[in-house]
Enzyme design. Structure first.
Site, PDB file in Angstrom:
ATOM      1  N   GLU A   1     -12.976 -33.260 -75.100  1.00 42.34           N
ATOM      2  CA  GLU A   1     -14.398 -33.017 -74.856  1.00 42.34           C
ATOM      3  C   GLU A   1     -14.609 -31.517 -75.011  1.00 42.34           C
ATOM      4  O   GLU A   1     -13.713 -30.724 -74.701  1.00 42.34           O
ATOM      5  CB  GLU A   1     -14.772 -33.437 -73.426  1.00 42.34           C
ATOM      6  CG  GLU A   1     -14.600 -34.913 -73.156  1.00 42.34           C
ATOM      7  CD  GLU A   1     -15.524 -35.779 -74.008  1.00 42.34           C
ATOM      8  OE1 GLU A   1     -16.689 -35.392 -74.183  1.00 42.34           O
ATOM      9  OE2 GLU A   1     -15.075 -36.825 -74.510  1.00 42.34           O
TER      10      GLU A   1
ATOM     11  N   ARG B   1     -18.911  -7.920 -76.235  1.00 41.98           N
ATOM     12  CA  ARG B   1     -20.367  -7.900 -75.982  1.00 41.98           C
ATOM     13  C   ARG B   1     -20.673  -7.556 -74.528  1.00 41.98           C
ATOM     14  O   ARG B   1     -21.622  -6.860 -74.225  1.00 41.98           O
ATOM     15  CB  ARG B   1     -20.977  -9.275 -76.345  1.00 41.98           C
ATOM     16  CG  ARG B   1     -21.279  -9.397 -77.826  1.00 41.98           C
ATOM     17  CD  ARG B   1     -21.498 -10.829 -78.230  1.00 41.98           C
ATOM     18  NE  ARG B   1     -20.221 -11.536 -78.338  1.00 41.98           N
ATOM     19  CZ  ARG B   1     -20.111 -12.855 -78.503  1.00 41.98           C
ATOM     20  NH1 ARG B   1     -21.192 -13.599 -78.542  1.00 41.98           N
ATOM     21  NH2 ARG B   1     -18.930 -13.416 -78.627  1.00 41.98           N
TER      22      ARG B   1
ATOM     23  N   HIS C   1     -12.134  -6.165 -72.080  1.00 40.82           N
ATOM     24  CA  HIS C   1     -10.843  -6.865 -72.039  1.00 40.82           C
ATOM     25  C   HIS C   1     -10.203  -6.735 -70.654  1.00 40.82           C
ATOM     26  O   HIS C   1      -9.616  -7.682 -70.139  1.00 40.82           O
ATOM     27  CB  HIS C   1      -9.897  -6.302 -73.104  1.00 40.82           C
ATOM     28  CG  HIS C   1     -10.376  -6.536 -74.513  1.00 40.82           C
ATOM     29  ND1 HIS C   1     -10.890  -7.740 -74.930  1.00 40.82           N
ATOM     30  CD2 HIS C   1     -10.422  -5.718 -75.602  1.00 40.82           C
ATOM     31  CE1 HIS C   1     -11.220  -7.654 -76.221  1.00 40.82           C
ATOM     32  NE2 HIS C   1     -10.959  -6.434 -76.647  1.00 40.82           N
TER      33      HIS C   1
ATOM     34  N   ASP D   1     -14.162 -15.812 -74.874  1.00 42.02           N
ATOM     35  CA  ASP D   1     -14.859 -14.991 -75.864  1.00 42.02           C
ATOM     36  C   ASP D   1     -15.978 -14.180 -75.207  1.00 42.02           C
ATOM     37  O   ASP D   1     -16.580 -14.627 -74.230  1.00 42.02           O
ATOM     38  CB  ASP D   1     -15.442 -15.922 -76.947  1.00 42.02           C
ATOM     39  CG  ASP D   1     -15.819 -15.160 -78.209  1.00 42.02           C
ATOM     40  OD1 ASP D   1     -15.507 -13.959 -78.314  1.00 42.02           O
ATOM     41  OD2 ASP D   1     -16.447 -15.778 -79.087  1.00 42.02           O
TER      42      ASP D   1
ATOM     43  N   LEU E   1       0.903 -25.843 -61.601  1.00 34.48           N
ATOM     44  CA  LEU E   1       0.113 -25.718 -62.837  1.00 34.48           C
ATOM     45  C   LEU E   1       0.962 -24.973 -63.856  1.00 34.48           C
ATOM     46  O   LEU E   1       1.742 -24.098 -63.482  1.00 34.48           O
ATOM     47  CB  LEU E   1      -1.155 -24.898 -62.545  1.00 34.48           C
ATOM     48  CG  LEU E   1      -2.085 -24.597 -63.721  1.00 34.48           C
ATOM     49  CD1 LEU E   1      -3.023 -25.792 -63.963  1.00 34.48           C
ATOM     50  CD2 LEU E   1      -2.957 -23.359 -63.456  1.00 34.48           C
TER      51      LEU E   1
ATOM     52  N   THR F   1      -3.789 -15.445 -84.527  1.00 31.35           N
ATOM     53  CA  THR F   1      -3.125 -14.903 -85.717  1.00 31.35           C
ATOM     54  C   THR F   1      -4.101 -14.030 -86.520  1.00 31.35           C
ATOM     55  O   THR F   1      -3.683 -13.179 -87.291  1.00 31.35           O
ATOM     56  CB  THR F   1      -2.598 -16.051 -86.620  1.00 31.35           C
ATOM     57  OG1 THR F   1      -3.592 -17.069 -86.727  1.00 31.35           O
ATOM     58  CG2 THR F   1      -1.332 -16.668 -86.067  1.00 31.35           C
TER      59      THR F   1
ATOM     60  N   ARG G   1     -17.455 -22.794 -82.075  1.00 32.01           N
ATOM     61  CA  ARG G   1     -16.442 -23.143 -83.086  1.00 32.01           C
ATOM     62  C   ARG G   1     -15.058 -23.072 -82.432  1.00 32.01           C
ATOM     63  O   ARG G   1     -14.895 -22.485 -81.365  1.00 32.01           O
ATOM     64  CB  ARG G   1     -16.537 -22.210 -84.301  1.00 32.01           C
ATOM     65  CG  ARG G   1     -16.432 -20.755 -83.959  1.00 32.01           C
ATOM     66  CD  ARG G   1     -16.526 -19.843 -85.188  1.00 32.01           C
ATOM     67  NE  ARG G   1     -16.562 -18.468 -84.737  1.00 32.01           N
ATOM     68  CZ  ARG G   1     -17.667 -17.780 -84.494  1.00 32.01           C
ATOM     69  NH1 ARG G   1     -18.851 -18.313 -84.715  1.00 32.01           N
ATOM     70  NH2 ARG G   1     -17.608 -16.538 -84.038  1.00 32.01           N
TER      71      ARG G   1
ATOM     72  N   ASN H   1     -15.777 -10.574 -74.536  1.00 28.83           N
ATOM     73  CA  ASN H   1     -15.401  -9.338 -73.822  1.00 28.83           C
ATOM     74  C   ASN H   1     -16.102  -8.110 -74.407  1.00 28.83           C
ATOM     75  O   ASN H   1     -16.584  -7.241 -73.683  1.00 28.83           O
ATOM     76  CB  ASN H   1     -13.895  -9.095 -73.913  1.00 28.83           C
ATOM     77  CG  ASN H   1     -13.088 -10.167 -73.229  1.00 28.83           C
ATOM     78  OD1 ASN H   1     -13.629 -10.974 -72.492  1.00 28.83           O
ATOM     79  ND2 ASN H   1     -11.783 -10.173 -73.476  1.00 28.83           N
TER      80      ASN H   1
ATOM     81  N   TRP I   1      -5.045  -9.758 -85.501  1.00 27.58           N
ATOM     82  CA  TRP I   1      -4.370  -8.558 -86.040  1.00 27.58           C
ATOM     83  C   TRP I   1      -5.298  -7.776 -86.943  1.00 27.58           C
ATOM     84  O   TRP I   1      -5.045  -6.606 -87.231  1.00 27.58           O
ATOM     85  CB  TRP I   1      -3.119  -8.960 -86.835  1.00 27.58           C
ATOM     86  CG  TRP I   1      -2.060  -9.621 -86.009  1.00 27.58           C
ATOM     87  CD1 TRP I   1      -1.751 -10.953 -86.017  1.00 27.58           C
ATOM     88  CD2 TRP I   1      -1.171  -9.018 -85.051  1.00 27.58           C
ATOM     89  NE1 TRP I   1      -0.736 -11.215 -85.123  1.00 27.58           N
ATOM     90  CE2 TRP I   1      -0.350 -10.044 -84.520  1.00 27.58           C
ATOM     91  CE3 TRP I   1      -0.993  -7.710 -84.582  1.00 27.58           C
ATOM     92  CZ2 TRP I   1       0.627  -9.804 -83.554  1.00 27.58           C
ATOM     93  CZ3 TRP I   1      -0.009  -7.475 -83.626  1.00 27.58           C
ATOM     94  CH2 TRP I   1       0.790  -8.509 -83.126  1.00 27.58           C
TER      95      TRP I   1
ATOM     96  N   ARG J   1      -8.152  -6.727 -86.225  1.00 27.83           N
ATOM     97  CA  ARG J   1      -8.955  -5.769 -85.446  1.00 27.83           C
ATOM     98  C   ARG J   1      -8.368  -4.358 -85.587  1.00 27.83           C
ATOM     99  O   ARG J   1      -7.198  -4.210 -85.943  1.00 27.83           O
ATOM    100  CB  ARG J   1      -8.954  -6.178 -83.973  1.00 27.83           C
ATOM    101  CG  ARG J   1      -9.663  -7.481 -83.779  1.00 27.83           C
ATOM    102  CD  ARG J   1      -9.820  -7.829 -82.335  1.00 27.83           C
ATOM    103  NE  ARG J   1     -10.608  -9.058 -82.275  1.00 27.83           N
ATOM    104  CZ  ARG J   1     -11.400  -9.396 -81.284  1.00 27.83           C
ATOM    105  NH1 ARG J   1     -11.516  -8.622 -80.231  1.00 27.83           N
ATOM    106  NH2 ARG J   1     -12.090 -10.518 -81.319  1.00 27.83           N
TER     107      ARG J   1
END
Ligand code: FPP
Length: 232
Positions: free
Chosen positions: A199, A23, A36, A19, A131, A66, A186, A21, A69, A71
């Site tokens: 965690e 700002r 982005h 989260d 990975l 979901t 959140r 990008n 969209w 935006r």
């Protein structure tokens, strides 16, 4: 890996809500899209770091929800093009770092060319085993759980935790550590089922500024936590 609740304190599955990008770009007087673009570059560094980590097996990244969209169409279209470009460019990284590419979320709503790119990238990396990088695309946890319960019912199975677990987009994949960047605290409909015993770590760093060094520091803090999984 077949397990419903991980009882291990090792770090096997890391998930990140990337989260900040917008700002990051705004603070530099740039268009949100530049944030982005920088964010996509950071994914490469973090994936490379995770592929070298001794115990990490899975890295799940929240790339498009979901709800995203809602935006402006221009931003949504940009993100879709960026994803396509990212996958084309990153095949090299997936090969170099032995990373398998996977997705969660309902990708049927993405354009057919993007779906094709996703499928060819999955196919090209399916034997890589250092990975697994999972991009959450058109992903919402409530949607995932609803689809899983419907699959249980369609197969005339009893609705149990075990059966729901089996039908999730990532079966049996509890998350050990969830990081969210940018200071927000959140989950935003991300991995609600799989995070029952995760965690959490929140950092004020904006995603485009996030580095493997900070991740290393957060992982060290994870190992200081006492995980009892409801026991003593
Ligand atoms: C949140 O920043 C970021 C997203 C919408 C998801 C993450 C997207 C990327 C890292 C871009 C590239 C991804 C791929 C897979 C190529 P925001 O726009 O919500 O930031 P803000 O809260 O500061 O406005």
């Amino acid at each position: 890996m077949q397990r419903s609740f991980s009882m291990k304190s090792e770090l096997e599955h890391l998930a990140i809500i990337m989260d900040g990008n917008g700002r990051w770009a705004k603070s530099r007087g740039l268009q949100r899209t530049k944030g982005h673009e920088k964010g996509a570059e950071v994914i490469r560094d973090i994936t490379e770091y995770c592929s070298n980590h001794p115990t990490l097996q899975t890295l799940t990244l929240y790339a498009f929800s979901t709800e995203n969209w809602k935006r402006p169409k221009l931003e949504v279209d940009f993100l879709m093009r960026l994803l396509d470009k990212y996958l084309a460019n990153e095949l090299e990284t997936y090969c170099k770092c032995n990373v398998r590419f996977e997705t969660i979320g309902d990708i049927n709503h993405l354009s057919s060319s993007l779906q094709k790119r996703i499928e060819t990238t999955k196919e090209a990396t399916k034997n890589h085993n250092k990975l697994t990088q999972i991009l959450a695309l058109n992903y919402g946890s409530r949607d995932e759980i609803t689809r899983a319960v419907n699959k249980v019912l369609d197969q005339n199975l009893v609705v149990t935790e075990e059966n729901i677990n089996k039908m999730l987009d990532t079966p049996y994949s509890d998350v050990d550590l969830i990081i969210r960047t940018s200071g927000e605290q959140r989950l935003s409909n991300f991995l609600l089922w799989q995070s029952s015993y995760s965690e959490f770590y929140f950092t004020s760093t904006l995603w485009p500024d996030f580095t493997p060094i900070e991740l290393d520091d957060i992982i060290a803090k994870f190992y200081d936590r006492d995980r009892t999984f409801g026991g003593l």
